[in-house]
Scaffold this motif. Structure first.
Motif, short mmCIF file in Angstrom:
data_model
loop_
_atom_site.label_atom_id
_atom_site.label_comp_id
_atom_site.label_asym_id
_atom_site.label_seq_id
_atom_site.Cartn_x
_atom_site.Cartn_y
_atom_site.Cartn_z
N THR A 67 0.85 -1.03 -0.10
CA THR A 67 -0.07 0.08 0.05
C THR A 67 0.93 1.11 -0.23
O THR A 67 1.84 1.34 0.84
N PHE A 68 0.75 2.16 -0.87
CA PHE A 68 1.56 3.35 -1.23
C PHE A 68 0.76 4.44 -0.90
O PHE A 68 -0.55 4.55 -1.07
N ASP A 69 1.39 5.57 -0.55
CA ASP A 69 0.79 6.93 -0.36
C ASP A 69 1.39 7.96 -1.61
O ASP A 69 2.79 7.66 -1.87
N PHE B 297 -8.61 -8.31 -7.57
CA PHE B 297 -8.25 -8.91 -6.18
C PHE B 297 -6.88 -8.44 -5.92
O PHE B 297 -6.55 -7.81 -4.71
N MET B 298 -6.11 -8.34 -6.83
CA MET B 298 -4.73 -7.85 -6.82
C MET B 298 -4.44 -6.26 -6.40
O MET B 298 -3.75 -5.99 -5.37
N PHE B 299 -5.57 -5.51 -6.69
CA PHE B 299 -5.36 -4.04 -6.76
C PHE B 299 -6.55 -3.75 -5.84
O PHE B 299 -6.90 -2.53 -5.98
N GLY B 300 -7.08 -4.54 -5.08
CA GLY B 300 -8.48 -4.05 -4.45
C GLY B 300 -8.01 -3.32 -3.15
O GLY B 300 -8.92 -2.86 -2.19
N HIS B 301 -6.61 -2.90 -3.07
CA HIS B 301 -6.38 -2.15 -1.93
C HIS B 301 -6.02 -0.58 -2.19
O HIS B 301 -5.75 0.21 -1.56
N LEU B 302 -6.56 -0.30 -3.40
CA LEU B 302 -6.33 1.17 -3.90
C LEU B 302 -7.05 2.08 -3.20
O LEU B 302 -6.84 3.30 -3.08
N HIS B 303 -8.21 1.72 -2.71
CA HIS B 303 -9.04 2.60 -1.89
C HIS B 303 -8.16 3.28 -0.62
O HIS B 303 -8.48 4.22 0.28
N LEU B 304 -7.04 2.43 -0.23
CA LEU B 304 -6.16 2.84 1.09
C LEU B 304 -5.12 3.36 0.57
O LEU B 304 -4.29 4.17 1.48
N VAL B 305 -4.76 3.90 -0.72
CA VAL B 305 -3.78 4.88 -1.05
C VAL B 305 -3.81 6.19 -0.51
O VAL B 305 -5.32 7.00 -0.61
N GLY B 306 -3.04 6.75 0.06
CA GLY B 306 -3.23 8.31 0.72
C GLY B 306 -3.17 9.26 -0.27
O GLY B 306 -2.21 9.25 -0.93
N THR B 307 -3.86 10.31 -0.21
CA THR B 307 -4.02 11.37 -1.02
C THR B 307 -3.86 12.45 -0.09
O THR B 307 -3.67 12.57 1.28
N GLN B 308 -3.78 13.72 -0.86
CA GLN B 308 -3.47 15.02 -0.11
C GLN B 308 -4.56 16.08 -0.57
O GLN B 308 -4.56 17.15 -0.21
N GLY B 309 -5.86 15.46 -0.90
CA GLY B 309 -6.77 16.33 -1.44
C GLY B 309 -8.13 16.36 -0.54
O GLY B 309 -8.22 15.34 -0.04
N TYR B 310 -8.50 17.48 -0.23
CA TYR B 310 -9.51 17.75 0.59
C TYR B 310 -10.80 17.44 0.23
O TYR B 310 -11.28 18.22 -0.91
N ARG B 311 -11.68 16.50 0.45
CA ARG B 311 -13.06 16.43 -0.30
C ARG B 311 -13.98 17.53 -0.24
O ARG B 311 -14.44 18.18 0.73
N ASP B 312 -14.38 17.85 -1.30
CA ASP B 312 -15.58 19.09 -1.48
C ASP B 312 -15.24 20.40 -0.53
O ASP B 312 -15.88 21.01 -0.19
N ALA B 313 -13.89 20.57 -0.80
CA ALA B 313 -13.59 21.80 -0.13
C ALA B 313 -13.97 23.21 -0.88
O ALA B 313 -14.13 22.87 -2.29
N PRO B 314 -13.72 24.02 -0.23
CA PRO B 314 -14.45 25.54 -1.30
C PRO B 314 -13.00 25.65 -2.30
O PRO B 314 -12.15 25.50 -1.99
N VAL B 315 -13.40 26.20 -3.39
CA VAL B 315 -12.34 26.83 -4.33
C VAL B 315 -11.83 27.96 -3.97
O VAL B 315 -12.82 29.02 -3.63
N ASN B 316 -10.53 28.21 -4.09
CA ASN B 316 -9.66 29.36 -3.76
C ASN B 316 -9.27 30.03 -4.94
O ASN B 316 -8.51 29.48 -5.64
N GLY B 317 -9.75 31.15 -5.45
CA GLY B 317 -9.34 31.71 -6.58
C GLY B 317 -10.37 32.17 -7.48
O GLY B 317 -11.35 31.21 -7.66
N THR B 318 -10.06 32.80 -8.54
CA THR B 318 -10.74 33.26 -9.66
C THR B 318 -9.91 33.27 -10.85
O THR B 318 -8.77 33.29 -10.84
N ASN B 319 -10.50 33.11 -11.99
CA ASN B 319 -9.90 33.26 -13.20
C ASN B 319 -8.76 32.16 -13.32
O ASN B 319 -7.46 32.28 -13.73
N LEU B 320 -8.86 30.88 -12.54
CA LEU B 320 -7.95 29.81 -12.70
C LEU B 320 -7.65 29.11 -13.91
O LEU B 320 -8.83 28.79 -14.35
N PRO B 321 -6.51 28.95 -14.24
CA PRO B 321 -6.15 28.09 -15.58
C PRO B 321 -6.60 26.81 -15.36
O PRO B 321 -6.59 26.24 -14.45
N VAL B 322 -7.11 26.21 -16.68
CA VAL B 322 -7.67 24.86 -16.37
C VAL B 322 -6.92 23.78 -17.28
O VAL B 322 -6.37 24.33 -18.50
#
Length: 491
Positions: free
Chosen positions: A106-108, A177-202
């Motif tokens: 399991t990786f982060d 079965f082999m990759f059934g642990h991907l939901h345990l991978v650690g991310t750094q994104g905050y779920r449904d956080a507010p958007v900060n900024g305007t005119n952001l490049p896409v």
């Protein structure tokens, strides 16, 4: 937890071997039994349960059973060869127990390099003007968005994928079965956080064929931490599966795709013999004519991308509306998604630049100017000339033609351009294979993010060119001239 796992495994091996009580007195065996049982309890309570642990559980259970049996039976002398067989069996079982944890840990994901926190949200987007060629009804795609959020936000962290998705769908029955642990991978994104900024490049990102929406989360998070909004599109039918925000899952529906790529390999020998330009174009036309399923998938996904650009421009993306700059859009993708991003950027004037991460370029771009800057990053095994070396540019380029940049990464293979470069350091170091190269996974993600960020900063934000400095920073990265037939100008 790996220290507790290792100590508990050693204790189980000693119990199977019957070694600890010959010189340790009457309390050595019950003490070891208690320690191994405590280690098992800690693993069950605090280590996320996943299939990789089951061989370890079997080892521990066998050790506990044999230890209890010997404790109740009492010490009896054993021949040297019996003790030797017990030792070999115990060490063999320990190796079997360790192998899944080594090969599929399991990786982060690495922390983003930018100064901003990252938010994540999931959307469903329907195109009322189009029918879905795989599922019927109106064409619907999923979108996962990464974006900068406020520094004070401290909500829940978004999972890499849901448990239902990784355990039941991804990659089919065996590999799920082999990759059934991907939901345990650690991310750094905050779920449904507010958007900060305007005119952001896409940046619109397209995953690979038979892949999934979050396959390049590390790159997306990194770009978002530098102020970009990344919209990754889940392509129903061509993706291994697409999960929508309401929990619906649409599974893979296009198995004919890979069988339809056979004509590519049929013409490899002649392409590598450096034929004249006229023959090159004739071979390309032959390949495309024999690969209609590939072209159909390309056109469907290009329309998905262009519909998403409509929503970036006019609204319809929920909390992202009012924060996006429709005048600063780039398209990117990995594998077949890289081909989709190139073709969609060619067709849509709203796209200002394209990034192709190791994708064979199909569509209309062989010997044709894309007319916008392109960054193409490829694995270390590529040999030319072939489609990408002759794509994005006319055989004789206009004097003011935009940059087409080719970067090759030594030691990288195709899957290293996705988060799976972190999936198995053991395979990378010790087992040569067709999908993961020898390059360290953390370095691969970092140099990819560095290169893409420098390219986008120049062409979406108008910042000074610094890609050459990035190339110099990473010795694995080579900027190369494309290998093209005589009569072509690669500049």
């Amino acid at each position: 937890m790996w220290i507790i796992e290792a100590i508990t495994a050693v204790g189980a091996v000693l119990l199977i071997m019957g070694a600890p009580w010959r010189k340790g007195g009457p309390r050595a065996l019950p003490g070891l039994l208690l320690a191994v049982a405590a280690g098992l309890a800690l693993i069950v309570l605090f280590d996320p349960l996943r299939w990789q642990l089951w061989p370890l559980f079997v080892l521990i259970a066998l050790g506990l059973v044999l230890g209890l049996w010997r404790w109740r039976r009492g010490q009896t002398p054993r021949a040297w060869w019996v003790r030797g067989i017990e030792g070999i069996v115990a060490l063999g079982l320990a190796a079997i127990a360790a192998l899944p944890l080594l090969v599929f840990p399991t990786f982060d994901l690495p922390r983003p390099s930018g100064p901003m926190k990252v938010g994540v949200t999931d959307l469903a987007v329907t195109d009322p003007a189009r029918e879905d060629p795989y599922f019927g009804g109106k064409r619907e795609v999923a979108v996962r968005a990464w974006y900068p959020t406020t520094e004070e936000w401290d909500g829940p962290i978004a999972p890499y994928q849901s448990a239902a998705f990784s355990r039941n769908v991804i990659f089919g029955p065996l590999k799920s079965f082999m990759f059934g642990h991907l939901h345990l991978v650690g991310t750094q994104g905050y779920r449904d956080a507010p958007v900060n900024g305007t005119n952001l490049p896409v940046v619109v990102f397209v995953h690979g064929y038979n892949a999934f929406i979050s396959q390049n989360t590390a790159l997306a998070q990194d770009l978002a931490s530098h102020g970009y909004v990344v919209l990754s599109v889940g392509m129903p039918g061509d993706a291994v599966a697409v999960e929508f925000p309401d929990g619906r899952i649409k599974e893979f529906k296009n198995p004919r795709f890979l069988a339809n790529t056979g004509p590519l390999y049929e013409v490899y020998p002649e392409m590598h013999a450096n034929p004249p330009p006229e023959r090159v174009l004739e071979l390309v036309r032959q390949v495309m004519a024999k690969s209609p399923v590939v072209d159909e998938a390309l056109r469907v996904q290009v329309k998905d991308v262009r519909h998403l650009l409509d929503l970036v421009e006019r609204g319809g993306l929920g909390k992202l509306d009012g924060h996006l700059d429709a005048g600063r859009i780039a398209l990117s993708g990995q594998s077949f998604g890289g081909s989709v991003s190139g073709q969609a950027c060619f067709e849509d004037p709203r796209c200002k630049a394209a990034v192709n991460l190791d994708g064979m370029q199909f569509g209309d771009l062989v010997a044709t100017e894309l007319g916008k800057p392109v960054l193409f990053m490829e694995n270390g095994d590529q040999t030319g000339p072939w489609l990408n070396d002759m794509s994005y540019r006319a055989p004789r380029r206009p004097a003011n033609a935009p940059d087409v940049i080719y970067l090759r990464v030594r030691g990288a293979k195709h899957v290293d351009y996705a988060d799976f470069t972190l999936a198995s350091p053991f395979l990378k170091r010790h087992v040569p294979n067709q999908v993961l190269g020898t390059i360290d996974g953390g370095r691969m993600l970092a140099l990819t993010s560095d290169s893409v960020l420098a390219f986008l900063d120049q062409h979406l934000r108008g910042q000074p060119a610094r890609l050459e400095g990035v190339v110099d920073k990473w010795p694995e990265v080579i900027r190369r001239r494309p290998e093209v037939p005589e009569g072509w100008d690669p500049n």
